[in-house]
Each structure stands twice: as structure tokens, then as C-alpha cells.
Motif scaffolding. Structure first.
Motif, PDB file in Angstrom:
ATOM      1  N   VAL A   1      16.381  -0.353  13.463  1.00 53.20           N
ATOM      2  CA  VAL A   1      15.331   0.617  13.147  1.00 53.20           C
ATOM      3  C   VAL A   1      15.454   1.022  11.682  1.00 53.20           C
ATOM      4  N   ARG A   2      14.335   1.112  11.001  1.00 52.78           N
ATOM      5  CA  ARG A   2      14.305   1.701   9.662  1.00 52.78           C
ATOM      6  C   ARG A   2      13.015   2.493   9.516  1.00 52.78           C
ATOM      7  N   ARG A   3      13.105   3.612   8.803  1.00 51.93           N
ATOM      8  CA  ARG A   3      11.927   4.445   8.583  1.00 51.93           C
ATOM      9  C   ARG A   3      11.252   4.019   7.290  1.00 51.93           C
ATOM     10  N   LEU A   4       9.965   3.743   7.362  1.00 46.21           N
ATOM     11  CA  LEU A   4       9.226   3.330   6.178  1.00 46.21           C
ATOM     12  C   LEU A   4       9.073   4.507   5.231  1.00 46.21           C
ATOM     13  N   SER A   5       9.198   4.220   3.934  1.00 46.27           N
ATOM     14  CA  SER A   5       9.152   5.285   2.938  1.00 46.27           C
ATOM     15  C   SER A   5       8.462   4.781   1.686  1.00 46.27           C
ATOM     16  N   GLY A   6       7.762   5.687   1.002  1.00 48.65           N
ATOM     17  CA  GLY A   6       7.174   5.375  -0.294  1.00 48.65           C
ATOM     18  C   GLY A   6       6.206   4.224  -0.233  1.00 48.65           C
ATOM     19  N   VAL A   7       6.482   3.201  -1.048  1.00 46.93           N
ATOM     20  CA  VAL A   7       5.595   2.048  -1.141  1.00 46.93           C
ATOM     21  C   VAL A   7       5.519   1.304   0.186  1.00 46.93           C
ATOM     22  N   GLN A   8       6.628   1.260   0.941  1.00 51.99           N
ATOM     23  CA  GLN A   8       6.605   0.588   2.243  1.00 51.99           C
ATOM     24  C   GLN A   8       5.587   1.239   3.171  1.00 51.99           C
ATOM     25  N   LEU A   9       5.577   2.557   3.205  1.00 56.57           N
ATOM     26  CA  LEU A   9       4.640   3.281   4.063  1.00 56.57           C
ATOM     27  C   LEU A   9       3.212   3.113   3.560  1.00 56.57           C
ATOM     28  N   ALA A  10       3.027   3.158   2.248  1.00 54.28           N
ATOM     29  CA  ALA A  10       1.690   2.961   1.683  1.00 54.28           C
ATOM     30  C   ALA A  10       1.181   1.553   1.982  1.00 54.28           C
ATOM     31  N   GLN A  11       2.061   0.545   1.841  1.00 55.08           N
ATOM     32  CA  GLN A  11       1.666  -0.828   2.114  1.00 55.08           C
ATOM     33  C   GLN A  11       1.312  -1.021   3.589  1.00 55.08           C
ATOM     34  N   PHE A  12       2.017  -0.311   4.476  1.00 49.13           N
ATOM     35  CA  PHE A  12       1.733  -0.401   5.903  1.00 49.13           C
ATOM     36  C   PHE A  12       0.301   0.052   6.201  1.00 49.13           C
ATOM     37  N   PHE A  13      -0.084   1.229   5.704  1.00 52.68           N
ATOM     38  CA  PHE A  13      -1.437   1.720   5.953  1.00 52.68           C
ATOM     39  C   PHE A  13      -2.476   0.889   5.202  1.00 52.68           C
ATOM     40  N   TYR A  14      -2.131   0.441   4.010  1.00 54.18           N
ATOM     41  CA  TYR A  14      -3.051  -0.390   3.224  1.00 54.18           C
ATOM     42  C   TYR A  14      -3.368  -1.687   3.970  1.00 54.18           C
ATOM     43  N   SER A  15      -2.356  -2.294   4.589  1.00 58.91           N
ATOM     44  CA  SER A  15      -2.587  -3.530   5.330  1.00 58.91           C
ATOM     45  C   SER A  15      -3.401  -3.285   6.597  1.00 58.91           C
ATOM     46  N   CYS A  16      -3.326  -2.046   7.153  1.00 58.38           N
ATOM     47  CA  CYS A  16      -4.164  -1.712   8.304  1.00 58.38           C
ATOM     48  C   CYS A  16      -5.619  -1.543   7.884  1.00 58.38           C
ATOM     49  N   TRP A  17      -5.853  -0.920   6.726  1.00 59.37           N
ATOM     50  CA  TRP A  17      -7.217  -0.734   6.231  1.00 59.37           C
ATOM     51  C   TRP A  17      -7.830  -2.054   5.780  1.00 59.37           C
ATOM     52  N   CYS A  18      -7.069  -2.816   4.969  1.00 59.32           N
ATOM     53  CA  CYS A  18      -7.616  -4.011   4.310  1.00 59.32           C
ATOM     54  C   CYS A  18      -6.637  -5.165   4.504  1.00 59.32           C
ATOM     55  N   PRO A  19      -6.566  -5.771   5.683  1.00 61.35           N
ATOM     56  CA  PRO A  19      -5.547  -6.802   5.933  1.00 61.35           C
ATOM     57  C   PRO A  19      -5.671  -8.012   5.022  1.00 61.35           C
ATOM     58  N   GLY A  20      -6.902  -8.454   4.757  1.00 63.73           N
ATOM     59  CA  GLY A  20      -7.079  -9.611   3.895  1.00 63.73           C
ATOM     60  C   GLY A  20      -6.720  -9.311   2.461  1.00 63.73           C
ATOM     61  N   LEU A  21      -7.193  -8.191   1.946  1.00 57.19           N
ATOM     62  CA  LEU A  21      -6.931  -7.817   0.566  1.00 57.19           C
ATOM     63  C   LEU A  21      -5.463  -7.483   0.340  1.00 57.19           C
ATOM     64  N   ALA A  22      -4.811  -6.912   1.337  1.00 50.26           N
ATOM     65  CA  ALA A  22      -3.405  -6.520   1.193  1.00 50.26           C
ATOM     66  C   ALA A  22      -2.497  -7.719   0.991  1.00 50.26           C
ATOM     67  N   ARG A  23      -2.890  -8.881   1.535  1.00 51.42           N
ATOM     68  CA  ARG A  23      -2.065 -10.076   1.345  1.00 51.42           C
ATOM     69  C   ARG A  23      -2.169 -10.612  -0.074  1.00 51.42           C
ATOM     70  N   LEU A  24      -3.241 -10.267  -0.773  1.00 52.49           N
ATOM     71  CA  LEU A  24      -3.446 -10.768  -2.133  1.00 52.49           C
ATOM     72  C   LEU A  24      -3.006  -9.764  -3.194  1.00 52.49           C
ATOM     73  N   GLN A  25      -3.152  -8.463  -2.912  1.00 53.67           N
ATOM     74  CA  GLN A  25      -2.839  -7.425  -3.885  1.00 53.67           C
ATOM     75  C   GLN A  25      -1.854  -6.443  -3.255  1.00 53.67           C
ATOM     76  N   ARG A  26      -0.588  -6.682  -3.464  1.00 51.90           N
ATOM     77  CA  ARG A  26       0.418  -5.805  -2.895  1.00 51.90           C
ATOM     78  C   ARG A  26       0.593  -4.585  -3.786  1.00 51.90           C
ATOM     79  N   LEU A  27       0.876  -3.442  -3.161  1.00 52.51           N
ATOM     80  CA  LEU A  27       0.914  -2.178  -3.880  1.00 52.51           C
ATOM     81  C   LEU A  27       2.122  -2.060  -4.786  1.00 52.51           C
TER      82      LEU A  27
END
Length: 224
Positions: free
Chosen positions: A173-199
Motif C-alpha cells: 500500500v502507498r498513499r498517492l501524494s502531490g503529482v501522483q495524486l494529480a496524475q491519478f485524477f488527470y488520467s480519470c478526466w482525460c485518459p488519452g491525453l494523460a498518456r501523452l502529456q504527463r503532469l
């Protein structure tokens, strides 16, 4: 398409992210735990019973709801191979290095012919929503002092409690923090775009970051 509000922004009501806390528009807080699974089929009968019993005890002992999320995502082959290379110790034997090169070549050949998928598992832990610690106005229009801090402490306690229970089942188990947490929600909003433009390219080096739901929605619409 520019005048429409996305379905994602209606249901993923994240207003901002600060550290390891996602803040919702209604005042609630969320923490996200990423969980690595075990191969259930390879466990012995006793180990299976112990794992199921531990998981049942965890769920039965919770006094608040949690969200269990399983995602099936395309594998980023190059990122996986880069991480694998970074984990190889310095001065590794030639035979082990050759085995790692063969494994990398095999994965690249496989990825050219088919889409490789991986499963990721998360537990979303709530705090503050609908409770006194939510930071809302009290009767008479007065705002309670110290409520946001109390909600953060409550969230930290709950995340630690769930993490201990899952670790007791033999799960990582690890708790997502900072950029990891932002990237998690970003990939939920924009899955295709998140694979091309990582935060990480934009937020690298920042301990705290804020992500606006309106901004993510605007990025999604501009990519259409």
C-alpha cells in the motif's frame, strides 16, 4: 463542443489538490491509496483463508464508506523498462544483464503486435463530507475554527487505518501524494491525453500542487 461541460467534471468533483489531500467542491476531503495485489492462485489454502478473513475483518471494522477502484490501463512499455533498468544493481553480472536485455527486447516485440494491459487497484478514503469537520458554516453563519485541520487529521487517521488493514493481508500500500495524486485524477478526466502529456513536466519539484476541475475540463475540450 466548447460550450459543453464534460460528464467527468460533473462526477469527479475535485476542486484542488494539496499534498496528499484532494479537496472537493462541497468541502469533503479524499485520500487515495494505491494497492498492489497478490497472485491468489499461487497461495496455499491456509494463506487464502487468512487473506480473505483479514480483508473481511477490515471491511467489517470500518465505520465510514470507502470506494474500491480497479482500472485496466495500457502499459507504458518504455517507462516500465526504464524503471526496470534503474532497479538493476551496479556491477550486475553479465548473465543477469543479458537476461534483462532479452526481457526488454521480448516486451518491445510483444507491444508492437498487441496492446499490453495492466490492472491497478485503489482505495479512496473520505473525510469531512457531511460532518462538523467539513469546514462549513455553523448555525448563525459562524465558521467553526480549526475544522479544516481536524478534517485533515481525520483523513490521515483513516488512511493509516485502511493501510494497516491491507498490509495485514499481505498487500502493498502507498498513499498517492502531490503529482501522483494529480496524475491519478488527470488520467480519470482525460485518459488519452494523460498518456501523452504527463503532469511531471509541469509540476516537477513542487511539494504541493493545485489542479482545477475547470482547467482539466478545458484541456479535455481543447484536445477534441
Amino acid at each position: 463542443m466548447r460550450g459543453r461541460v464534460s460528464v467527468q467534471s460533473r462526477h469527479v468533483l475535485v476542486q484542488a489538490i494539496a499534498g496528499d489531500v484532494a479537496m472537493l467542491r462541497d468541502g469533503g476531503l479524499r485520500g487515495v491509496l494505491e494497492v498492489s495485489g497478490v497472485d491468489f492462485a499461487l497461495l496455499g489454502a491456509g494463506e487464502r483463508e487468512a487473506l480473505v478473513a483479514g480483508y473481511a475483518a477490515l471491511l467489517n471494522g470500518l465505520s465510514y464508506p470507502v470506494q474500491l477502484l480497479a482500472r485496466v490501463l495500457p502499459v507504458d512499455t518504455e517507462a516500465y523498462l526504464s524503471a526496470l533498468q534503474a532497479r538493476l544493481p551496479q556491477g550486475v553480472s553479465q548473465s543477469l544483464a543479458a537476461l534483462a536485455r532479452d526481457h526488454a527486447a521480448f516486451l518491445r516485440r510483444l507491444a508492437r503486435n498487441r496492446t499490453l494491459l495492466e490492472r491497478r487497484y485503489y482505495v479512496v478514503v473520505p473525510a469531512g463530507e457531511g460532518e462538523a469537520v467539513a469546514g462549513r458554516f455553523l448555525r448563525g453563519g459562524k465558521r467553526a475554527v480549526g475544522e479544516p485541520l481536524a478534517a485533515r487529521k481525520q483523513l490521515a487517521f483513516r488512511c493509516a487505518e485502511v493501510a494497516r488493514g491491507l498490509a495485514g493481508c499481505g498487500l502493498g500500500v502507498r498513499r498517492l501524494s502531490g503529482v501522483q495524486l494529480a496524475q491519478f485524477f488527470y488520467s480519470c478526466w482525460c485518459p488519452g491525453l494523460a498518456r501523452l502529456q504527463r503532469l511531471e513536466r509541469e509540476l516537477a519539484g513542487r511539494e504541493d500542487c493545485a489542479v482545477s476541475a475547470a482547467r482539466a475540463d478545458r484541456q479535455r475540450r481543447e484536445s477534441l
